[in-house]
Design a protein around this motif. Structure first.
Motif, mmCIF file in Angstrom:
data_model
loop_
_atom_site.group_PDB
_atom_site.id
_atom_site.type_symbol
_atom_site.label_atom_id
_atom_site.label_comp_id
_atom_site.label_asym_id
_atom_site.label_seq_id
_atom_site.Cartn_x
_atom_site.Cartn_y
_atom_site.Cartn_z
ATOM 1 N N GLY A 30 0.811 -1.203 0.000
ATOM 2 C CA GLY A 30 0.000 0.000 0.000
ATOM 3 C C GLY A 30 0.848 1.258 0.000
ATOM 4 O O GLY A 30 0.479 2.267 0.612
ATOM 5 N N HIS A 31 1.967 1.223 -0.709
ATOM 6 C CA HIS A 31 2.942 2.320 -0.625
ATOM 7 C C HIS A 31 2.484 3.598 -1.319
ATOM 8 O O HIS A 31 3.129 4.625 -1.188
ATOM 9 N N ARG A 32 1.378 3.551 -2.048
ATOM 10 C CA ARG A 32 0.853 4.758 -2.683
ATOM 11 C C ARG A 32 -0.264 5.419 -1.866
ATOM 12 O O ARG A 32 -0.713 6.501 -2.184
ATOM 13 N N GLY A 33 -0.717 4.754 -0.835
ATOM 14 C CA GLY A 33 -1.795 5.288 -0.013
ATOM 15 C C GLY A 33 -1.318 6.326 0.984
ATOM 16 O O GLY A 33 -0.125 6.648 1.053
ATOM 17 N N LEU A 34 -2.235 6.842 1.755
ATOM 18 C CA LEU A 34 -1.915 7.889 2.735
ATOM 19 C C LEU A 34 -0.830 7.426 3.696
ATOM 20 O O LEU A 34 0.196 8.086 3.858
ATOM 21 N N VAL A 35 -1.034 6.286 4.334
ATOM 22 C CA VAL A 35 -0.075 5.807 5.330
ATOM 23 C C VAL A 35 1.159 5.226 4.657
ATOM 24 O O VAL A 35 2.294 5.519 5.043
ATOM 25 N N GLY A 36 0.937 4.379 3.657
ATOM 26 C CA GLY A 36 2.055 3.715 3.005
ATOM 27 C C GLY A 36 3.046 4.688 2.388
ATOM 28 O O GLY A 36 4.270 4.491 2.480
ATOM 29 N N SER A 37 2.546 5.750 1.762
ATOM 30 C CA SER A 37 3.458 6.726 1.138
ATOM 31 C C SER A 37 4.250 7.472 2.192
ATOM 32 O O SER A 37 5.426 7.811 1.983
ATOM 33 N N ALA A 38 3.636 7.735 3.345
ATOM 34 C CA ALA A 38 4.355 8.406 4.428
ATOM 35 C C ALA A 38 5.420 7.481 5.013
ATOM 36 O O ALA A 38 6.527 7.927 5.336
ATOM 37 N N ILE A 39 5.105 6.199 5.144
ATOM 38 C CA ILE A 39 6.089 5.234 5.639
ATOM 39 C C ILE A 39 7.249 5.127 4.649
ATOM 40 O O ILE A 39 8.423 5.096 5.045
ATOM 41 N N TRP A 40 6.937 5.112 3.370
ATOM 42 C CA TRP A 40 7.974 5.055 2.331
ATOM 43 C C TRP A 40 8.920 6.252 2.449
ATOM 44 O O TRP A 40 10.138 6.095 2.420
ATOM 45 N N ARG A 41 8.332 7.464 2.599
ATOM 46 C CA ARG A 41 9.153 8.665 2.754
ATOM 47 C C ARG A 41 10.031 8.572 4.002
ATOM 48 O O ARG A 41 11.203 8.951 3.977
ATOM 49 N N ARG A 42 9.448 8.053 5.074
ATOM 50 C CA ARG A 42 10.202 7.949 6.330
ATOM 51 C C ARG A 42 11.356 6.972 6.189
ATOM 52 O O ARG A 42 12.473 7.235 6.652
ATOM 53 N N LEU A 43 11.109 5.842 5.566
ATOM 54 C CA LEU A 43 12.165 4.843 5.386
ATOM 55 C C LEU A 43 13.269 5.377 4.480
ATOM 56 O O LEU A 43 14.458 5.157 4.742
ATOM 57 N N GLN A 44 12.877 6.079 3.422
ATOM 58 C CA GLN A 44 13.887 6.695 2.558
ATOM 59 C C GLN A 44 14.745 7.674 3.354
ATOM 60 O O GLN A 44 15.970 7.693 3.222
ATOM 61 N N GLY A 45 14.092 8.485 4.166
ATOM 62 C CA GLY A 45 14.808 9.460 4.970
ATOM 63 C C GLY A 45 15.728 8.828 6.002
ATOM 64 O O GLY A 45 16.714 9.431 6.418
ATOM 65 N N GLU A 46 15.393 7.595 6.418
ATOM 66 C CA GLU A 46 16.198 6.881 7.407
ATOM 67 C C GLU A 46 17.314 6.068 6.767
ATOM 68 O O GLU A 46 18.061 5.370 7.461
ATOM 69 N N GLY A 47 17.408 6.108 5.424
ATOM 70 C CA GLY A 47 18.521 5.446 4.766
ATOM 71 C C GLY A 47 18.296 4.011 4.344
ATOM 72 O O GLY A 47 19.258 3.300 4.022
ATOM 73 N N PHE A 48 17.047 3.556 4.306
ATOM 74 C CA PHE A 48 16.775 2.208 3.804
ATOM 75 C C PHE A 48 17.036 2.186 2.289
ATOM 76 O O PHE A 48 16.564 3.053 1.559
ATOM 77 N N THR A 49 17.775 1.190 1.850
ATOM 78 C CA THR A 49 18.275 1.182 0.466
ATOM 79 C C THR A 49 17.534 0.214 -0.451
ATOM 80 O O THR A 49 17.745 0.243 -1.665
ATOM 81 N N ASP A 50 16.678 -0.660 0.105
ATOM 82 C CA ASP A 50 16.050 -1.700 -0.719
ATOM 83 C C ASP A 50 14.547 -1.735 -0.450
ATOM 84 O O ASP A 50 14.013 -2.726 0.049
ATOM 85 N N LEU A 51 13.879 -0.637 -0.786
ATOM 86 C CA LEU A 51 12.432 -0.545 -0.601
ATOM 87 C C LEU A 51 11.712 -1.135 -1.802
ATOM 88 O O LEU A 51 12.104 -0.907 -2.953
ATOM 89 N N VAL A 52 10.630 -1.878 -1.523
ATOM 90 C CA VAL A 52 9.846 -2.511 -2.582
ATOM 91 C C VAL A 52 8.388 -2.100 -2.432
ATOM 92 O O VAL A 52 7.815 -2.165 -1.331
#
Length: 332
Positions: A30-52
């Protein structure tokens, strides 16, 4: 072929929360939804390198074979299950079969596939509507299944309750450190502002913004305006999700909120002020109010070391800015 889970059944999960591997493969359902997109942004900001992530067009989570094939191919180490069919009172009340059936299938498919392919750490996201309609306020986690649900969203709530119980069952039967989090009412960038499918806060933003732009003399809202609601900015929610995955483990779901609430009338007044609407607000008392109050007890979350940071006025202003910037491309 995927490896089968062979962990012996255990009553206790042997796990100590710690920082997640920033290079570990992390699937956000659900990475395009309200919560999922925010989690994606947070993980990117925290340096996660292999997001799917996969859009619903790329992967229908209601399709069991497709979900299993995806997990077998991708093999994520971590998962956040933020995908769900969601909506406000009108949508939930009008399409209860859809909310029950779609969400049950999404959850069972993802959780079963995650189990088969050995996902190490999984966070299931539910909703505060899982709690009884007349639960003592603020609502503690142990209020679950102690009373009748709110009738206008009981189908959705039952699906989410089933998800919580499946997480607990996986912990008991397989000893895996999977957890659940129950957010309060969320809002922020990426929300659904549809007139018929949105939750109360984005619906009010759209209604008041359109009224302000058109010069309307009045706005009419559903209900009496007296129900009390707690609102959490989705960026705070995303931060809480990562914090829980790294600092909390236990079978009981964790409430995620601010610990404070306002009336619907107060939030309407705040939105009217932010968008510049100077007309009159009227209330259609023939329409349902929903649950009288829904304030979460967030003491368990505080014990885990997390508190909300984004104030309501600040969050409303940024959400209105985002809505206006994306008004031409929003879902109808």
């Amino acid at each position: 072929m995927g490896h089968e889970v062979t962990v012996d059944a255990r009553d206790q999960v042997e796990f100590t929360p710690a920082a997640l591997d920033r290079d570990g493969r992390f699937y956000v359902a659900g990475h395009r939804g309200l919560v999922g997109s925010a989690i994606w942004r947070r993980l990117q900001g925290e340096g996660f390198t292999d997001l799917v992530g996969r859009t619903s067009a790329e992967l229908d989570l209601k399709d069991r074979d497709a979900v299993f094939a995806f997990f077998g191919s991708v093999r994520p180490r971590y998962v956040v299950l933020a995908a769900a069919k969601v909506g406000g009172i009108l949508a939930n009340n009008t399409y209860p079969v859809d909310f029950l059936s779609d969400n049950l299938r999404i959850q069972v498919n993802v959780l079963d596939a995650a189990l088969k392919y050995g996902v190490e750490r999984l966070l299931f996201l539910g909703s505060s509507c899982i709690y009884p309609r007349l639960a003592d306020q603020p609502i503690r986690e142990d209020s679950l299944l102690t009373g009748h649900l709110e009738p206008t969203n009981d189908a959705y709530a039952i699906a989410k309750i089933a998800g919580i119980l499946q997480i607990q069952a996986v912990r008991r039967q397989y000893g895996l450190p999977w957890i659940s989090a129950m957010p309060t009412n969320l809002y922020g960038p990426g929300d659904n502002f549809s007139p018929t499918g949105s939750h109360v806060l984005p619906a009010l933003i759209r209604r008041y913004d359109e009224a302000a732009r058109s010069g309307a003399a009045s706005v009419t809202n559903w209900g009496t305006g007296t129900p009390r609601r707690e609102f959490l900015h989705v960026d705070d929610m995303a931060d809480a999700c990562l914090h829980l995955m790294e600092h909390y483990d236990g079978p009981e779901q964790v409430n995620v909120g601010t610990g404070t609430d306002v009336t619907i009338r107060q939030i309407a007044e705040s939105i009217a002020r932010v968008v510049g609407f100077s007309g009159v607000t009227e209330w259609d008392t023939s329409k349902p109010d929903g649950t009288p109050q829904k304030l979460l007890d967030v003491s368990k979350l505080a014990e885990a070391g997390w508190t909300a940071q984004i104030g309501l006025d600040e969050g409303l202003a940024s959400t209105v800015d985002w809505y206006r910037a994306h008004a031409d491309s929003l879902r109808e």
